[in-house]
Design an enzyme around this catalytic site. Structure first.
Site, short mmCIF file in Angstrom:
data_model
loop_
_atom_site.label_atom_id
_atom_site.label_comp_id
_atom_site.label_asym_id
_atom_site.label_seq_id
_atom_site.Cartn_x
_atom_site.Cartn_y
_atom_site.Cartn_z
NE ARG A 1 -4.22 -1.58 0.20
CZ ARG A 1 -5.32 -1.71 0.92
NH1 ARG A 1 -5.61 -0.85 1.84
NH2 ARG A 1 -6.15 -2.71 0.68
NE ARG B 1 -7.29 4.76 2.61
CZ ARG B 1 -8.08 3.85 3.17
NH1 ARG B 1 -9.30 4.18 3.53
NH2 ARG B 1 -7.65 2.63 3.39
NE ARG C 1 -9.69 9.24 -1.90
CZ ARG C 1 -9.73 8.98 -0.60
NH1 ARG C 1 -9.67 7.74 -0.17
NH2 ARG C 1 -9.85 9.94 0.29
CG ASP D 1 -8.72 -3.10 -4.57
OD1 ASP D 1 -8.11 -2.54 -3.64
OD2 ASP D 1 -9.55 -4.01 -4.37
CE1 TYR E 1 -12.86 -7.71 1.54
CE2 TYR E 1 -11.20 -9.15 0.57
CZ TYR E 1 -11.56 -8.17 1.49
OH TYR E 1 -10.62 -7.67 2.36
O1 CP3 Z 1 0.15 -1.55 -2.55
C1 CP3 Z 1 -0.15 -0.62 -3.33
O2 CP3 Z 1 0.20 0.56 -3.16
C2 CP3 Z 1 -0.93 -0.96 -4.59
C3 CP3 Z 1 -2.34 -0.80 -4.54
C4 CP3 Z 1 -3.24 -1.75 -3.77
C5 CP3 Z 1 -4.49 -1.33 -3.27
N1 CP3 Z 1 -5.15 -2.42 -2.79
C6 CP3 Z 1 -4.98 0.05 -3.32
C7 CP3 Z 1 -6.10 0.42 -2.44
C8 CP3 Z 1 -3.13 -3.11 -3.50
C9 CP3 Z 1 -1.96 -4.05 -3.75
C10 CP3 Z 1 -4.35 -3.52 -2.89
C11 CP3 Z 1 -4.63 -4.92 -2.51
C12 CP3 Z 1 -5.85 -5.23 -1.76
N2 CP3 Z 1 -7.10 -4.69 -1.90
C13 CP3 Z 1 -5.96 -6.26 -0.80
C14 CP3 Z 1 -4.85 -7.20 -0.42
C15 CP3 Z 1 -3.82 -6.58 0.42
C16 CP3 Z 1 -4.22 -6.28 1.81
O3 CP3 Z 1 -4.15 -5.10 2.18
O4 CP3 Z 1 -4.56 -7.21 2.54
C17 CP3 Z 1 -7.27 -6.28 -0.32
C18 CP3 Z 1 -7.83 -7.19 0.75
C19 CP3 Z 1 -8.00 -5.29 -1.03
C20 CP3 Z 1 -9.44 -4.97 -0.93
C21 CP3 Z 1 -9.65 -3.58 -0.49
N3 CP3 Z 1 -9.41 -2.49 -1.27
C22 CP3 Z 1 -10.08 -3.15 0.77
C23 CP3 Z 1 -10.43 -4.07 1.93
C24 CP3 Z 1 -10.11 -1.75 0.71
C25 CP3 Z 1 -10.61 -0.80 1.76
C26 CP3 Z 1 -9.55 -0.52 2.75
C27 CP3 Z 1 -9.98 0.56 3.70
O5 CP3 Z 1 -9.28 0.64 4.72
O6 CP3 Z 1 -10.94 1.31 3.43
C28 CP3 Z 1 -9.65 -1.36 -0.55
C29 CP3 Z 1 -9.46 0.03 -1.05
C30 CP3 Z 1 -8.08 0.44 -1.43
N4 CP3 Z 1 -7.27 -0.27 -2.22
C31 CP3 Z 1 -7.45 1.66 -1.07
C32 CP3 Z 1 -6.20 1.66 -1.72
C33 CP3 Z 1 -5.16 2.76 -1.72
C34 CP3 Z 1 -8.03 2.77 -0.22
C35 CP3 Z 1 -9.20 3.35 -0.93
C36 CP3 Z 1 -9.26 4.86 -0.92
O7 CP3 Z 1 -8.33 5.51 -1.39
O8 CP3 Z 1 -10.29 5.34 -0.46
#
Ligand code: CP3
Length: 355
Positions: free
Chosen positions: A27, A31, A40, A77, A154
């Protein structure tokens, strides 16, 4: 394509000697960075950001402008695949992802179609191509996907879950429909990752965020077996270069030997596993990636440096280590702390390697 100027990350994944331990952060585009939040806002929302090639490329580059990371990771994602399957993905502020049409019975699973990435997820491969061009060989680009099991949690639960009640009733009850779902997801992930590799991804990581919620037997049957199938069907090399694969199962430390046998180059570790013990158990077979608790980044600069040194000493002067957090960085962390973290990994690991 341009010559790679910094190949530490790829070398470490192949367990070749490096001058300092390579580092990137799960990540890393996200954020905690004010410039990410600004981009964003420009895109409107998170999925619009993923689907906008220029802006996805911009946020991928943002952490590299601040820190000397040794790899970039595609901004996207894991839930793009179920979204492309028609489940109606949306994000509820403060609650995370939600599916409008979760798959909760055999009929819904039978109706799902395996995705064709270049047809259904063109925005992902477009982003990979744009990022490779923007990177211009500065550092390698990591592509990624969720594991079939993690995606299925999911899709069946309809969003995040604490107890995985619905999907576990499929695991421990009539599991045939779940296996069909995992099979379709594995086929989709193979196509998705191979398309990312063809578009320019130089390594790929499979995120199995929820594999650790299973018992050992169920983990092997419902998660690891499908990841193994994916690994064995990925392009081994592309454009004359080997494409390393990293498997990250959060909570998978107790199954290290099994994970190391799945055929990937590297295993990602969360912070609950000792790097030294992991290296002794499987380090002759695979590289290891990890594993500082992201919460350490809430501590003082000195506490961060102490923990980095402890982890590097714990791994020792051996090849095959990629530094990372044990899970993604959380939104409230001060970006200045990440600078302290990255500098310490690089300076201290250089000292260890020169000793
Ligand atoms: O690592 C990176 O910088 C690359 C981008 C990346 C994102 N998601 C961006 C993201 C990667 C590799 C992921 C993987 C991902 N997404 C996983 C596996 C890794 C982990 O963290 O366990 C999972 C389970 C997801 C599903 C997902 N996407 C969730 C549960 C959420 C919400 C998280 C939250 O706290 O609200 C997301 C959204 C997401 N994916 C964000 C980002 C930067 C935040 C969304 C936003 O900007 O509002």
């Amino acid at each position: 394509m341009s010559e790679l100027k910094n190949d530490r990350f790829l070398r470490a994944l192949k367990r070749q000697p490096v001058d300092q331990t390579p580092i990137w952060m799960m990540r890393q585009a996200g954020r905690y960075l004010p410039e990410y939040r600004a981009t964003r806002a420009k895109a409107g929302d998170f999925m619009s950001l993923c689907k906008n090639t220029a802006l996805a490329c911009e946020v991928t580059m943002q952490p590299l402008e601040r820190y000397a990371f040794d790899a970039a990771i595609l901004f996207s994602d894991i839930l793009t695949i179920p979204d492309a399957m028609g489940l109606g993905l949306h994000f509820v502020t403060g609650e995370g992802p939600r599916f409008k049409y979760p798959v909760q019975d055999a009929a819904a699973i039978e109706r799902l179609e395996v995705i064709n990435t270049e047809r259904d997820l063109t925005y992902v491969t477009d982003a990979v191509r744009a990022i490779r061009s923007e990177l211009n060989g500065r550092v390698p680009l990591i592509g990624f996907s969720g594991s079939p099991w993690t995606l299925a949690t999911y899709m069946v639960e309809g969003g995040p879950s604490k107890d995985f009640a619905r999907i576990k009733s499929m695991v421990y009850g009539d599991s045939a429909p779940l296996h069909l779902l995992l099979d379709k997801l594995a086929e989709s992930v193979i196509d998705y990752l191979n398309a990312q590799i063809e578009a320019g991804a130089q390594a790929v990581q499979i995120f199995d965020t929820w594999g650790g919620a299973l018992s050992e037997k169920a983990y092997i049957e419902f998660s690891l077996n499908y990841m193994q199938k994916i690994v064995s069907n990925l392009h081994k090399s592309w454009d004359g270069h080997e494409i390393p694969v990293i498997l990250f199962t959060k909570g998978g430390g107790q199954w290290l030997e099994a994970i190391a046998n799945a055929g990937a180059n590297a295993v990602g570790l969360d912070w609950t596993t000792s790097l030294k013990q992991a290296r002794e158990r499987v380090g002759h077979q695979v590289a290891l990636q990890g594993n500082m608790d992201p919460a350490v980044l809430n501590g003082s600069d000195e506490a961060i440096r102490t923990e980095v040194r402890r982890l590097l000493d714990n791994y020792g002067n051996h090849s095959g280590h990629v530094f990372n957090l044990g899970h993604g960085i959380t939104p409230l962390i001060d970006p200045a702390k990440v600078g302290v973290f990255v500098n310490e990994v690089q300076e201290y690991s250089r000292k260890i390697r020169q000793a």
